[in-house]
Design a protein around this motif. Structure first.
Motif, PDB file in Angstrom:
ATOM      1  N   SER A  26       0.854  -1.180   0.000  1.00  0.00           N
ATOM      2  CA  SER A  26       0.000   0.000   0.000  1.00  0.00           C
ATOM      3  C   SER A  26       0.894   1.235   0.000  1.00  0.00           C
ATOM      4  CB  SER A  26      -0.878   0.009   1.255  1.00  0.00           C
ATOM      5  OG  SER A  26      -0.071   0.242   2.406  1.00  0.00           O
ATOM      6  N   PRO A  27       0.366   2.406  -0.385  1.00  0.00           N
ATOM      7  CA  PRO A  27       1.177   3.631  -0.353  1.00  0.00           C
ATOM      8  C   PRO A  27       1.791   3.882   1.010  1.00  0.00           C
ATOM      9  CG  PRO A  27      -0.824   4.006  -1.588  1.00  0.00           C
ATOM     10  CD  PRO A  27      -0.953   2.630  -0.987  1.00  0.00           C
ATOM     11  N   TYR A  28       1.031   3.628   2.083  1.00  0.00           N
ATOM     12  CA  TYR A  28       1.574   3.837   3.425  1.00  0.00           C
ATOM     13  C   TYR A  28       2.727   2.871   3.702  1.00  0.00           C
ATOM     14  CZ  TYR A  28       2.029   3.831   8.493  1.00  0.00           C
ATOM     15  OH  TYR A  28       2.539   3.887   9.769  1.00  0.00           O
ATOM     16  N   GLU A  29       2.534   1.601   3.330  1.00  0.00           N
ATOM     17  CA  GLU A  29       3.588   0.610   3.562  1.00  0.00           C
ATOM     18  C   GLU A  29       4.854   0.957   2.778  1.00  0.00           C
ATOM     19  OE1 GLU A  29       1.085  -3.508   4.373  1.00  0.00           O
ATOM     20  OE2 GLU A  29       1.325  -2.778   2.311  1.00  0.00           O
ATOM     21  N   TRP A  30       4.656   1.395   1.528  1.00  0.00           N
ATOM     22  CA  TRP A  30       5.825   1.751   0.735  1.00  0.00           C
ATOM     23  C   TRP A  30       6.529   2.980   1.307  1.00  0.00           C
ATOM     24  CZ3 TRP A  30       9.471   0.004  -1.929  1.00  0.00           C
ATOM     25  CH2 TRP A  30      10.298   0.857  -2.664  1.00  0.00           C
ATOM     26  N   VAL A  36      12.671   3.787   6.011  1.00  0.00           N
ATOM     27  CA  VAL A  36      13.691   2.892   6.568  1.00  0.00           C
ATOM     28  C   VAL A  36      14.887   2.802   5.624  1.00  0.00           C
ATOM     29  CG1 VAL A  36      14.194   0.494   7.203  1.00  0.00           C
ATOM     30  CG2 VAL A  36      12.036   1.558   7.923  1.00  0.00           C
ATOM     31  N   ALA A  37      14.600   2.699   4.324  1.00  0.00           N
ATOM     32  CA  ALA A  37      15.664   2.600   3.327  1.00  0.00           C
ATOM     33  C   ALA A  37      16.517   3.860   3.300  1.00  0.00           C
ATOM     34  CB  ALA A  37      15.071   2.339   1.952  1.00  0.00           C
ATOM     35  N   PHE A  38      15.878   5.020   3.425  1.00  0.00           N
ATOM     36  CA  PHE A  38      16.620   6.272   3.436  1.00  0.00           C
ATOM     37  C   PHE A  38      17.535   6.346   4.657  1.00  0.00           C
ATOM     38  CE2 PHE A  38      17.036  10.731   4.750  1.00  0.00           C
ATOM     39  CZ  PHE A  38      17.665  11.250   3.634  1.00  0.00           C
ATOM     40  N   GLU A  39      17.013   5.971   5.820  1.00  0.00           N
ATOM     41  CA  GLU A  39      17.828   6.006   7.034  1.00  0.00           C
ATOM     42  C   GLU A  39      18.995   5.034   6.935  1.00  0.00           C
ATOM     43  OE1 GLU A  39      14.914   5.160   9.982  1.00  0.00           O
ATOM     44  OE2 GLU A  39      14.151   7.233  10.080  1.00  0.00           O
ATOM     45  N   HIS A  40      18.730   3.850   6.379  1.00  0.00           N
ATOM     46  CA  HIS A  40      19.798   2.863   6.181  1.00  0.00           C
ATOM     47  C   HIS A  40      20.830   3.392   5.197  1.00  0.00           C
ATOM     48  CE1 HIS A  40      21.999  -0.762   5.759  1.00  0.00           C
ATOM     49  NE2 HIS A  40      21.363  -1.245   4.701  1.00  0.00           N
ATOM     50  N   SER A  41      20.373   4.026   4.131  1.00  0.00           N
ATOM     51  CA  SER A  41      21.278   4.588   3.132  1.00  0.00           C
ATOM     52  C   SER A  41      22.169   5.660   3.731  1.00  0.00           C
ATOM     53  CB  SER A  41      20.473   5.169   1.966  1.00  0.00           C
ATOM     54  OG  SER A  41      19.761   4.174   1.281  1.00  0.00           O
ATOM     55  N   GLY A  71      14.569  -4.310  -1.991  1.00  0.00           N
ATOM     56  CA  GLY A  71      14.194  -3.484  -3.126  1.00  0.00           C
ATOM     57  C   GLY A  71      14.165  -2.009  -2.814  1.00  0.00           C
ATOM     58  N   ALA A  72      13.605  -1.631  -1.669  1.00  0.00           N
ATOM     59  CA  ALA A  72      13.522  -0.218  -1.311  1.00  0.00           C
ATOM     60  C   ALA A  72      14.922   0.373  -1.118  1.00  0.00           C
ATOM     61  CB  ALA A  72      12.692  -0.049  -0.042  1.00  0.00           C
TER      62      ALA A  72
END
Length: 453
Positions: A26-30, A36-41, A71-72
């Motif tokens: 869903s848009p919220y899940e994505w 999370v992906a941004f923080e990890h990056s 993927g994210a």
């Protein structure tokens, strides 16, 4: 520059999300996955910057990207990696790692191939369109330096036409010695770490342009940044020199002339309101070749199949009016030819014939790989951003095209692209240790071949 990096990602992320539409979220899940992906990056990037030297930083980022299959994360971190791939001269890999697909849209003009328009060399046509203007704005895709090449070639024509100032996104105002030194160094900016961007600034300086830093130094994204960039251009150029004529190189939609941008106005819109100047806006990011797995704009595909251009082109009607993909936003659109790859490097690195291929053998790396090879102008310091870079790595375990490095096995070699002149070519290992240093002369005739021993 950390704030600006986060701003750039924030600006582009809504476009990138579309590439993950096949995930059943869903848009919220994505959005949560993206956060999370941004923080990890950010953590991976910060850890990579602790390494000594560009090669070590690049390798740390590449290795993490290879091993993390989320993927994210790969969508978000692919942009970070692509910047550094371009910095080390892996232009094919940089475009593979991060690409914004270009779909047909309702605000597109009719195709120039439908009639009424003729293809013309962009180099000559844009120089003609720039005559009599006070400002001309070019945009670029930051990780696709082919979108910088046309402006490097155009600068001499624009200078001859009377343009006096040059400004590029993310040049740092703190580098107060740039004009005196005559070439960019690491502290000069972020994107100027990439050799073609550095060549753009170097060329402007050598031609006598006054080079201006206009990036915002204020906290805040969106309209805050856009307004401050425009204000800096006004105050550092036209406020004290009303007769100035300005060339600007910016990213993506910073130069759009109409419509909403990040909830407000673009830099170009603010600039027009502050100065009363209508800039010629040259769009260069939409009609380029995209890597396999993404999508070219349908007009681009048809133009390449019909015309087979070997240099950038634009279209104009019988009256000389240029064609633009987005009539409400930009004045003219540039089509860049499909890439031709030789020895794992794109031949657009010749910069329209300004530079020639210089083949370099990897024996000088003393069987130490990966090996970063850099060619600096002989009259510039060791701190200069090189004229060209490449990575040799015959032992790299490349999984796919997104992770590619330049490699040859069993014979390791690569090609540098250099203007005629004298150079200092150096090599270093991943620890930053020097492996070799050679002085070479590149001629204007048949490209020389250096066989490093």
């Amino acid at each position: 520059m950390r704030t600006t990096l986060a701003t750039l990602l924030c600006c582009l992320m809504p476009v990138v999300i579309a590439t993950a539409a096949d995930e059943p979220l869903s848009p919220y899940e994505w959005k949560q996955r993206q956060k999370v992906a941004f923080e990890h990056s950010e953590r991976v990037y910060a850890d990579a910057l602790k390494r000594t030297g560009l090669l070590a930083q690049y390798k740390a980022m590449r290795d993490t990207y290879r091993t993390d299959k989320d993927g994210a994360f790969r969508i978000v971190f692919g942009q970070y990696l692509s910047w550094y791939q371009s910095f080390v001269g892996d232009y094919v890999g940089a475009h593979d790692s991060y690409s914004i697909r270009q779909l047909a849209a309702s605000d597109d003009a009719h195709s120039p191939l439908d009639g009424g328009y003729t293809a013309k060399p962009a180099l000559d046509e844009i120089a003609e369109l720039a005559k009599g203007r006070k400002a001309v704005f070019f945009n670029e895709a930051h990780n696709v330096p082919v979108t910088r090449t046309l402006l490097v070639e155009l600068l001499s024509k624009l200078r001859a036409e009377g343009y006096t100032y040059f400004a590029a996104e993310t040049i740092y105002a703190s580098d107060t010695e740039l004009a005196k030194r005559g070439y960019p160094v690491e502290k000069s900016g972020f994107y100027t770490m990439e050799p073609i961007a550095a060549e753009m600034v170097r060329t402007a300086l050598h031609l006598g342009f006054k080079v201006v830093a206009y990036e915002s130094e204020k906290e805040g994204n969106g309209d805050v940044r856009e307004y401050d960039q425009a204000k800096n251009l006004y105050e550092r150029v036209f406020k004290n020199d009303p007769q100035a004529r300005l060339v600007v190189n910016a990213g993506y939609a910073h130069i759009q002339e109409n419509g909403k941008y990040l909830g407000g106005r673009s830099m170009a819109q603010h600039f027009a309101k502050l100065t009363g100047i209508d800039p010629l806006t040259v769009e260069q990011t939409m009609l380029i070749e995209h890597p396999a797995g993404t999508e070219n704009h349908p007009y681009y595909q048809k133009a390449m199949e019909s015309l087979h251009p070997t240099s950038p082109i634009v279209f104009a009607d019988a009256a000389g009016k240029p064609w633009t993909l987005k009539p409400k936003a930009y004045d003219v659109s540039v089509f860049f030819p499909a890439q031709v790859i030789h020895d794992e490097r794109p031949t657009w690195l010749t910069l329209g014939g300004l530079r020639t291929e210089y083949s370099f053998g990897g024996a000088a790396c003393q069987d130490t790989f990966p090996c970063l090879i850099e060619a600096r102008y002989a009259n510039e310091g060791d701190d200069a951003i090189p004229a060209d870079r490449l990575v040799l790595d015959p032992t790299g375990n490349v999984e796919n095209t997104q992770d590619r490095v330049i490699q040859r096995h069993p014979l390791t070699k690569g090609s540098l692209y250099l203007r005629p002149g004298k150079y200092r070519i150096t090599g270093q290992d991943v620890r930053g240790h020097a492996l070799f240093r050679q002085d070479v002369t590149v001629g204007s005739g048949r490209p020389p071949v250096a066989v490093a021993q």
